[in-house]
Design an enzyme around this catalytic site. Structure first.
Site, short mmCIF file in Angstrom:
data_model
loop_
_atom_site.label_atom_id
_atom_site.label_comp_id
_atom_site.label_asym_id
_atom_site.label_seq_id
_atom_site.Cartn_x
_atom_site.Cartn_y
_atom_site.Cartn_z
N GLU A 106 33.33 51.74 8.37
CA GLU A 106 34.32 50.70 8.06
C GLU A 106 35.73 51.24 8.27
O GLU A 106 36.04 52.35 7.81
CB GLU A 106 34.19 50.20 6.62
CG GLU A 106 32.95 49.38 6.33
CD GLU A 106 32.96 48.81 4.91
OE1 GLU A 106 34.06 48.72 4.31
OE2 GLU A 106 31.88 48.46 4.42
N GLU A 117 28.79 51.99 -0.23
CA GLU A 117 29.84 52.77 -0.90
C GLU A 117 29.35 53.10 -2.30
O GLU A 117 29.84 52.58 -3.30
CB GLU A 117 31.16 51.99 -0.95
CG GLU A 117 31.80 51.78 0.41
CD GLU A 117 33.03 50.87 0.36
OE1 GLU A 117 33.23 50.18 -0.69
OE2 GLU A 117 33.78 50.84 1.34
#
Length: 362
Positions: free
Chosen positions: A293, A171
């Site tokens: 995710e 991320e």
């Protein structure tokens, strides 16, 4: 596929199942990224283990990952395991930034547990955001270290088949800034694109199977915000790249803990809109997508979580998107109930959720 069993190194909890570093995993297949994603189907994250922010994989309360643990994930029916990895506690100083051999061995050992089950496995650079800072000021230094890191990772795995997928960054974002979770700044998004290119170039330069390996590339913070999706640049227009996104949608229900109910027509319509946004931006334009995710926290609301997981996974599958449940195990610092599998006693307290996700891809 050939697996050679050896006593490679001592690692308490491995039950003696230490795999050789040299792993004959077969040839690369002539498959598009869409073909690969279609086979990945439902996945499970080995979260908060090799990606802890500390030197030992047990530092956040999860047990040492064993072959038996990964076997259980496979036996349940998952087809992909994402193995998040933090490297900074095992990487030396510049100018060479050498990764400890023992850590590469351990990462490879876990990868081999997955491959022994003939599953897809994703390896990434995860909680290294403290030094992967997306600013022009830090750019050259980050690129230098990132290139050397991915060169070492890629060289270790260059003979693995296309069942192994690299994910350049998890991320990527500028931590602890006001824009961290709202898409960053134009500078930040530009630097994330540059860091992906640096990583991809380093991987491809190692040769072998890495010249055609499928590689996941994330947006800023892996966000699905429209301006973030628009900002992503595929390095070199590489046709073996897969878009990596994280969508804990809707946030108040999945992670925020402020809404324990889900399942109205409006809820489903909003989730469809989230999925359609991703499909329109990427899939309809020839880029495969993996939701690396997603999950929902336990708020003593099993029926709502089950309905959400079922609808979410079916919506992703219907649009040709693989999805990988974020399972953080029994984490001592993040006990927010995201685990569907209990790694301590090898049971499935939320097996119904796992089954719903898996069955969505049948």
């Amino acid at each position: 596929m050939k697996i050679t069993m050896v006593e490679q190194h001592e690692n308490p909890g491995d039950d003696g199942d230490d795999f050789a570093s040299e792993f004959d995993d077969g040839e690369m297949r002539n498959m598009s990224s869409f073909d690969i994603v279609a086979e990945m189907k439902a996945g499970w994250n080995l979260g908060n283990s090799l990606d802890v922010e500390g030197p030992n994989e047990t530092d956040w309360g999860n047990p040492v990952t064993t072959r038996a643990l990964i076997d259980e994930i496979s036996n349940r029916g998952f087809n992909t395991v994402r193995v998040p990895v933090t490297w900074r506690f095992h990487q030396g100083l510049g100018p060479n930034y050498i990764v400890e051999e023992a850590w590469l061995d351990r990462v490879e050992e876990v990868v081999n547990y997955v491959r022994a089950n003939n599953m897809y496995v994703i390896v990434n650079v995860h909680h290294d955001d403290t030094w992967i800072i997306p600013t022009y000021e830090n750019g050259d230094a980050v690129k230098n270290r990132l290139s050397k890191l991915w060169t070492q990772i890629a060289n270790r795995f260059k003979n693995y088949s296309d069942y192994l997928i690299f994910e350049t960054l998890n991320e990527p974002r500028y931590e602890n800034t006001p824009e961290e979770w709202i898409g960053g700044t134009a500078e930040g998004r530009d630097m994330v694109n540059q860091y992906h290119k640096t990583s991809l170039d380093a991987i491809r330069a190692t040769g072998g199977n890495n010249t055609s390996r499928h590689i996941m590339i994330s947006t800023y913070a892996a966000s699905t915000l429209p301006h973030v999706l628009d900002a992503l640049v595929i390095p070199n227009n590489d046709n073996k790249t897969i878009i990596s996104l994280h969508s804990y949608f809707p946030f108040p229900f999945t992670l925020g803990g402020t809404d324990s109910t889900w399942g109205t027509d409006s809820d489903k319509s909003q989730l469809d809109s989230e999925m359609n946004k991703i499909k329109t931006k990427f899939i309809d334009n020839g880029k495969a997508v993996v939701l690396g995710e997603w999950s929902s926290g336990n708020q003593n609301n099993l029926s709502d979580r089950l309905e959400h997981a079922t609808y979410y996974a079916q919506a992703a599958a219907a649009r040709g998107i693989a999805s990988v449940w974020w399972d953080n195990g029994n984490s001592s610092i993040s006990n927010d109930g995201l685990a569907v599998f209990n790694r301590q006693n090898m049971t499935w307290p939320f097996g119904e959720i796992a089954d719903a996700v898996i069955e969505a891809y049948d």
